[in-house]
Design a protein around this motif. Structure first.
Motif, short mmCIF file in Angstrom:
data_model
loop_
_atom_site.label_atom_id
_atom_site.label_comp_id
_atom_site.label_asym_id
_atom_site.label_seq_id
_atom_site.Cartn_x
_atom_site.Cartn_y
_atom_site.Cartn_z
N ARG A 54 79.90 -10.08 76.97
CA ARG A 54 78.97 -10.10 78.11
C ARG A 54 77.69 -9.31 77.78
O ARG A 54 76.58 -9.75 78.11
N GLN A 55 77.83 -8.18 77.12
CA GLN A 55 76.66 -7.37 76.74
C GLN A 55 75.77 -8.11 75.74
O GLN A 55 74.55 -8.14 75.89
N ALA A 58 73.91 -10.98 77.32
CA ALA A 58 72.80 -10.48 78.13
C ALA A 58 71.61 -10.12 77.24
O ALA A 58 70.46 -10.37 77.61
N LEU A 101 76.42 -1.33 80.92
CA LEU A 101 76.76 -1.77 82.26
C LEU A 101 76.25 -0.73 83.24
O LEU A 101 76.62 0.45 83.15
N ASP A 102 75.39 -1.13 84.20
CA ASP A 102 74.84 -0.16 85.15
C ASP A 102 75.76 0.02 86.36
O ASP A 102 76.83 -0.57 86.45
N LYS A 104 75.58 -1.13 89.25
CA LYS A 104 75.77 -2.34 90.04
C LYS A 104 76.64 -3.37 89.31
O LYS A 104 76.69 -4.52 89.71
N ASP A 105 77.26 -2.94 88.21
CA ASP A 105 78.12 -3.81 87.39
C ASP A 105 77.31 -4.94 86.74
O ASP A 105 77.81 -6.04 86.54
N GLU A 106 76.05 -4.65 86.44
CA GLU A 106 75.19 -5.60 85.75
C GLU A 106 74.86 -5.06 84.37
O GLU A 106 74.66 -3.87 84.19
N VAL A 107 74.79 -5.96 83.41
CA VAL A 107 74.45 -5.56 82.04
C VAL A 107 72.95 -5.38 81.96
O VAL A 107 72.18 -6.22 82.40
N THR A 108 72.53 -4.25 81.39
CA THR A 108 71.12 -3.89 81.29
C THR A 108 70.74 -3.62 79.84
O THR A 108 71.47 -2.95 79.12
#
Length: 113
Positions: A54-55, A58, A101-102, A104-108
């Motif tokens: 996932r990372q 992204a 992973l931030d 908000k459970d979003e990959v940054t």
């Protein structure tokens, strides 16, 4: 295209678990990192592998947000759930990025200064 060098955690506390040296960080070389660390699409993976895939995906999606020349001298670090570091580097790695992973459970993807 890319030359893969693996380091053992025991040899150095600061050496990444996997280091992939490439001429340029791009979709193709990031795909090779996925295959090296997680396996091909459809390969059954554990939570660590799913998180890492996932990372990296992204990062692929965010490549175009930066100038293309930057990716010829870049270092991108990904961190697994177990604390392992996976790195893809081109040139001397002058432009450094971290993917995480931030809250908000979003990959940054963040460029370090």
């Amino acid at each position: 295209m890319g030359n893969t060098v693996e380091y053992q955690k025991k040899s150095s506390a600061h050496a990444p678990t996997v280091l992939l040296q490439v001429q340029e960080v791009n979709k193709r070389t990031l795909g090779k990192l996925i295959i090296k660390t997680v396996g091909h699409e459809g390969t059954e993976t554990d939570e660590e592998g799913t998180y890492l895939r996932r990372q990296i995906q992204a990062c692929i999606s965010n490549l175009e947000h930066h100038k293309p020349a930057l990716w010829k001298d870049a270092r991108v670090s990904f961190y697994g759930l177990q604390g392992h570091e996976y790195v893809i580097q081109s040139g001397g790695g002058r432009h450094r990025f971290v993917v995480f992973l931030d809250a908000k459970d979003e990959v940054t993807l963040t460029k370090r200064k």
